[in-house]
Design a protein around this motif. Structure first.
Motif, PDB file in Angstrom:
ATOM      1  N   LEU A  11      -1.750   0.745  10.768  1.00 53.76           N
ATOM      2  CA  LEU A  11      -1.561   1.490   9.534  1.00 53.76           C
ATOM      3  C   LEU A  11      -0.948   0.651   8.425  1.00 53.76           C
ATOM      4  O   LEU A  11      -0.576   1.182   7.377  1.00 53.76           O
ATOM      5  N   LEU A  12      -0.825  -0.652   8.632  1.00 55.17           N
ATOM      6  CA  LEU A  12      -0.595  -1.551   7.517  1.00 55.17           C
ATOM      7  C   LEU A  12      -1.795  -1.466   6.569  1.00 55.17           C
ATOM      8  O   LEU A  12      -2.882  -1.027   6.963  1.00 55.17           O
ATOM      9  N   GLU A  13      -1.604  -1.882   5.325  1.00 54.44           N
ATOM     10  CA  GLU A  13      -2.660  -1.714   4.338  1.00 54.44           C
ATOM     11  C   GLU A  13      -3.983  -2.348   4.766  1.00 54.44           C
ATOM     12  O   GLU A  13      -5.057  -1.817   4.506  1.00 54.44           O
ATOM     13  N   GLY A  14      -3.922  -3.498   5.450  1.00 56.73           N
ATOM     14  CA  GLY A  14      -5.159  -4.155   5.860  1.00 56.73           C
ATOM     15  C   GLY A  14      -5.984  -3.356   6.846  1.00 56.73           C
ATOM     16  O   GLY A  14      -7.201  -3.544   6.944  1.00 56.73           O
ATOM     17  N   GLY A  15      -5.357  -2.447   7.578  1.00 56.84           N
ATOM     18  CA  GLY A  15      -6.086  -1.591   8.502  1.00 56.84           C
ATOM     19  C   GLY A  15      -6.680  -0.363   7.852  1.00 56.84           C
ATOM     20  O   GLY A  15      -7.525   0.318   8.451  1.00 56.84           O
ATOM     21  N   LEU A  16      -6.232  -0.071   6.612  1.00 57.30           N
ATOM     22  CA  LEU A  16      -6.637   1.158   5.936  1.00 57.30           C
ATOM     23  C   LEU A  16      -7.379   0.938   4.625  1.00 57.30           C
ATOM     24  O   LEU A  16      -8.206   1.764   4.228  1.00 57.30           O
ATOM     25  N   ARG A  17      -7.093  -0.140   3.927  1.00 55.76           N
ATOM     26  CA  ARG A  17      -7.726  -0.369   2.631  1.00 55.76           C
ATOM     27  C   ARG A  17      -9.138  -0.889   2.836  1.00 55.76           C
ATOM     28  O   ARG A  17      -9.383  -1.792   3.655  1.00 55.76           O
ATOM     29  N   ILE A  18     -10.072  -0.345   2.069  1.00 56.29           N
ATOM     30  CA  ILE A  18     -11.492  -0.640   2.265  1.00 56.29           C
ATOM     31  C   ILE A  18     -12.181  -0.815   0.920  1.00 56.29           C
ATOM     32  O   ILE A  18     -11.731  -0.294  -0.099  1.00 56.29           O
TER      33      ILE A  18
ATOM     34  N   THR B 238      10.975   1.337  10.982  1.00 59.42           N
ATOM     35  CA  THR B 238      10.588   2.137   9.824  1.00 59.42           C
ATOM     36  C   THR B 238      10.726   1.310   8.546  1.00 59.42           C
ATOM     37  O   THR B 238      11.585   0.427   8.439  1.00 59.42           O
ATOM     38  N   PHE B 239       9.876   1.661   7.570  1.00 63.72           N
ATOM     39  CA  PHE B 239       9.784   0.860   6.354  1.00 63.72           C
ATOM     40  C   PHE B 239       9.506   1.763   5.156  1.00 63.72           C
ATOM     41  O   PHE B 239       8.955   2.855   5.291  1.00 63.72           O
ATOM     42  N   LEU B 240       9.861   1.253   3.988  1.00 65.82           N
ATOM     43  CA  LEU B 240       9.457   1.845   2.718  1.00 65.82           C
ATOM     44  C   LEU B 240       8.998   0.702   1.829  1.00 65.82           C
ATOM     45  O   LEU B 240       9.748  -0.255   1.584  1.00 65.82           O
ATOM     46  N   PHE B 241       7.748   0.791   1.358  1.00 69.15           N
ATOM     47  CA  PHE B 241       7.179  -0.264   0.527  1.00 69.15           C
ATOM     48  C   PHE B 241       6.666   0.311  -0.786  1.00 69.15           C
ATOM     49  O   PHE B 241       6.240   1.470  -0.848  1.00 69.15           O
ATOM     50  N   ASP B 242       6.705  -0.505  -1.818  1.00 71.17           N
ATOM     51  CA  ASP B 242       5.963  -0.248  -3.043  1.00 71.17           C
ATOM     52  C   ASP B 242       4.667  -1.044  -2.908  1.00 71.17           C
ATOM     53  O   ASP B 242       4.652  -2.257  -3.122  1.00 71.17           O
ATOM     54  N   VAL B 243       3.576  -0.379  -2.514  1.00 72.90           N
ATOM     55  CA  VAL B 243       2.357  -1.110  -2.161  1.00 72.90           C
ATOM     56  C   VAL B 243       1.557  -1.565  -3.378  1.00 72.90           C
ATOM     57  O   VAL B 243       0.585  -2.309  -3.229  1.00 72.90           O
ATOM     58  N   VAL B 244       1.954  -1.142  -4.572  1.00 76.43           N
ATOM     59  CA  VAL B 244       1.324  -1.667  -5.776  1.00 76.43           C
ATOM     60  C   VAL B 244       1.985  -2.990  -6.164  1.00 76.43           C
ATOM     61  O   VAL B 244       1.316  -3.994  -6.411  1.00 76.43           O
ATOM     62  N   ALA B 245       3.317  -2.990  -6.188  1.00 76.36           N
ATOM     63  CA  ALA B 245       4.036  -4.220  -6.514  1.00 76.36           C
ATOM     64  C   ALA B 245       4.056  -5.203  -5.352  1.00 76.36           C
ATOM     65  O   ALA B 245       4.138  -6.416  -5.554  1.00 76.36           O
TER      66      ALA B 245
ATOM     67  N   GLU C 156       3.292  -5.797   1.866  1.00 78.49           N
ATOM     68  CA  GLU C 156       4.274  -5.019   2.632  1.00 78.49           C
ATOM     69  C   GLU C 156       5.324  -5.932   3.269  1.00 78.49           C
ATOM     70  O   GLU C 156       5.535  -5.953   4.469  1.00 78.49           O
ATOM     71  N   ARG C 157       6.012  -6.666   2.412  1.00 76.12           N
ATOM     72  CA  ARG C 157       7.046  -7.600   2.859  1.00 76.12           C
ATOM     73  C   ARG C 157       8.461  -7.113   2.556  1.00 76.12           C
ATOM     74  O   ARG C 157       9.376  -7.343   3.341  1.00 76.12           O
ATOM     75  N   ALA C 158       8.663  -6.475   1.386  1.00 79.63           N
ATOM     76  CA  ALA C 158      10.011  -6.081   0.963  1.00 79.63           C
ATOM     77  C   ALA C 158      10.289  -4.642   1.399  1.00 79.63           C
ATOM     78  O   ALA C 158       9.785  -3.692   0.793  1.00 79.63           O
ATOM     79  N   ASN C 159      11.071  -4.479   2.450  1.00 80.39           N
ATOM     80  CA  ASN C 159      11.386  -3.155   2.981  1.00 80.39           C
ATOM     81  C   ASN C 159      12.473  -2.512   2.122  1.00 80.39           C
ATOM     82  O   ASN C 159      13.633  -2.946   2.121  1.00 80.39           O
TER      83      ASN C 159
END
Length: 467
Positions: A305-312, A401-408, A412-415
Motif C-alpha cells: 500500500l505504498l504509493e508504488g503499489g497503488l499509483r497507476i 504507522t506513518f503519516l505522509f504528505d504524498v504530494v510534497a 513517503e520518506r518523511a513520517n
C-alpha cells in the motif's frame, strides 16, 4: 468448434442491433462507443508519457495526446482481482467476498453474486453490445463467468495469468475460452487479444450499435516472455509460471512494446471504421508495478500500500467531448470509471447499489472544479492499511504507522506522525470507522506478498501467516 463460436459471437453483434426498440434504441443510437484497455501489473512510470525514458509507447501516448492524462490515479487495490471487483461494481471491493481475495485463486469457488449490477450489465441495459477480450479473474467457475455477469461475448482467460504461448494457467491447465467453450489456438497471447479486439470493433461498427469493449491484456504480467521466447515457455512448462529466475529489463520493455503495438491496431481500427471521434478510450493498469516495473517517483510495488503499489497510469480520450493533450491532477480511483462511463452513456448506477466512486465527466469537461478526495485501502498481507485524505496519507504496515504528505513527499520518506499528531489521529480514526463498514477480513482468504527469499529488496520479510 472454436471458429463456429467466434462467428456466432461476431455475427450476433449485427443481429443484436435489430433487437433494440423504443426509448432504449434512441438513447443507444447517440451513445459513444467505449473501449476500456487494462494492462496487468503496469507500473506508474512504465509508459513513455509518464516519464520512462528507455521505453517507447507511441500508441498509448497517442491516447494521451488525444485526451486527458491523470497524474494522481489510484488502483482500488495493490493486487489484480480485488481492483477488478471494484471496476466492475463501482464500489469498494471489500463489500463482497470475492474482493477479499488478494487475488482470487483456483481454490476460491465464488465470484460476483448473481443479481449484483455490473458495469457491462448496466451498459447492456442501456443498449450496448458488451464484450470482454482478455483477462477475467473474478471467478473460474462458469456460474461466475463474464457471460453470467453482463458481457455478451468473451474471448480470453478466466484465471490470473496464462503462459503467452501455451495459454496454460498457474495450475498448468489450458485456460483459453471462446465464450464458455475451452479452445486451443496457436499464437502469442498479446497478439491474439489484439486481433480479437480489431474483429469485434469492425463487427460492431457494421451493426450500428454502441460497443462496450473491455480489452484486458495479461501483459506485462509474468511469465516474462516476448514473442521470441517460446523456449522460455517450454522451460517453465508445468510450473506455476512465476519463474523468479527469469526476465530482464529488456524483456519487460519488449512485452510492454508488444502490448502497445496491439493498442495501436485497436486505435487504427476505430479510425478505419469511422467511429474514433465518438469513442471513449480508457487506458489504465489494475495495480502498481511488479518486479521489472518503474514506479518512480514512488516507492513500493504490487501487494504493497505504498504509493508504488497503488499509483497507476490512467488516460482517457473522447475526441468529441474532451480536450486533447490535457493533464489532470484530480485524484481518482478505479471505481470512478463505473459512474463516469455510465454517465457518458446516458445511464447511472443502480440506486440499490450506489457507487463509492464519482462521475468524473464534469471535471474532465471543465464544468466543475477539481475536488479533494478521500480513499481507503486494506491489504491482509503484512497487516496493511492506508487512507488518503487531501494531500495526507495514513499508512500502516505490520505494527509500523506513518503519516505522509504524498504530494510534497511522493517517496513517503518523511513520517509526519509525531509532528502532526492531530492529523494522524484523525485519519487513523476515520480509517477504523470506514473499515468497520466493510466486510471483515478473513483469515482463510488468500493474500499475496513477496518475501526476502523471492526478492532481494524484501530482505527480512516472511510469508504472511495462514497464507
Amino acid at each position: 468448434m472454436a471458429g463456429v463460436t467466434r462467428r456466432r459471437v461476431l455475427g450476433s453483434a449485427a443481429a443484436g442491433a435489430a433487437a433494440l426498440a423504443g426509448p432504449r434504441a434512441a438513447r443507444a443510437a447517440h451513445a459513444p462507443n467505449i473501449v476500456f484497455i487494462m494492462a496487468d501489473d503496469l507500473g506508474y512510470a512504465d509508459v513513455a508519457c509518464y516519464g520512462r525514458p528507455d521505453l517507447a509507447t507511441p500508441h498509448i501516448d497517442r491516447i494521451a495526446t488525444r485526451g486527458v492524462r491523470f497524474t494522481q490515479a489510484y488502483a482500488n487495490s495493490a493486487v489484480c482481482s480485488a481492483t477488478r471487483t471494484a471496476l466492475i461494481t463501482g464500489r469498494y471491493q471489500y463489500r463482497l467476498a470475492v474482493g477479499l481475495e488478494e487475488p482470487v485463486t483456483t481454490r476460491f469457488a465464488g465470484g460476483i453474486p448473481a443479481g449484483h449490477p455490473t458495469l457491462p450489465g448496466l451498459l447492456r441495459q442501456a443498449g450496448y453490445r458488451t464484450a470482454l477480450i482478455g483477462k477475467w479473474h473474478l471467478g473460474s467457475v462458469q456460474d461466475y463467468g463474464p457471460l453470467q455477469r453482463g458481457y455478451d461475448a468473451f474471448w480470453g482467460f478466466r484465471g490470473g495469468t496464462i503462459d503467452y504461448f501455451s495459454h496454460r494457467g498457474t495450475d498448468d491447465k489450458p485456460d483459453l475460452w471462446d465464450d464458455d467453450v475451452r479452445i486451443e489456438e496457436a499464437g502469442y497471447a498479446t497478439h491474439l487479444l489484439g486481433q480479437r479486439a480489431v474483429e469485434m470493433i469492425a463487427a460492431s461498427a457494421k451493426a450500428g450499435r454502441p460497443l462496450f469493449l473491455s480489452l484486458h491484456f495479461n501483459a506485462p504480467h509474468w511469465p516474462w516472455e516476448t514473442p521470441d521466447d517460446e523456449a522460455e515457455s517450454r522451460r517453465i512448462a508445468g510450473s506455476n509460471l512465476r519463474h523468479f529466475d527469469g526476465g530482464t529489463q529488456a524483456t519487460y520493455r519488449r512485452i510492454v512494446g508488444e502490448m502497445d503495438a496491439q493498442i495501436g491496431r485497436v486505435l487504427d481500427a476505430l479510425e478505419a471504421n469511422g467511429i474514433a471521434e465518438d469513442t471513449i478510450v480508457v487506458f489504465t493498469s489494475d495495480n502498481g508495478g511488479e518486479r521489472f516495473s518503474d514506479t518512480w517517483p514512488f516507492t513500493g510495488r504490487k501487494t504493497e500500500l505504498l504509493e508504488g503499489g497503488l499509483r497507476i497510469p490512467a488516460i482517457v480520450s473522447w475526441p468529441r467531448r474532451l480536450k486533447a493533450g490535457a493533464v489532470s491532477t484530480q485524484p481518482m480511483i478505479t471505481m470512478d470509471w463505473l459512474p463516469t462511463l455510465l454517465a457518458a452513456a446516458g445511464s447511472a448506477p443502480d440506486p440499490a447499489y450506489p457507487s463509492d466512486g464519482i462521475d468524473l465527466l464534469p471535471i474532465l469537461t471543465g464544468q466543475a472544479s477539481e475536488l479533494l478526495r478521500t480513499f481507503f485501502w486494506r491489504y491482509r498481507a503484512n497487516a496493511q492499511a492506508a487512507m488518503r485524505d487531501g494531500d495526507l496519507k495514513y499508512l500502516k504496515i505490520r505494527d509500523n504507522t506513518f503519516l505522509f504528505d504524498v504530494v510534497a513527499d511522493p517517496l513517503e520518506r518523511a513520517n509526519l506522525r509525531d509532528r502532526r499528531p492531530e492529523d494522524f489521529s484523525r485519519l487513523q480514526t476515520a480509517w477504523t470507522a470506514w473499515s468497520a463498514g466493510m466486510l471483515p477480513e478473513r483469515s482463510d482468504s488468500f493474500t499475496e506478498s513477496y518475501t526476502g527469499a523471492q526478492l532481494a529488496d524484501h530482505f527480512g520479510v516472511g510469508a504472511p501467516a495462514g497464507k
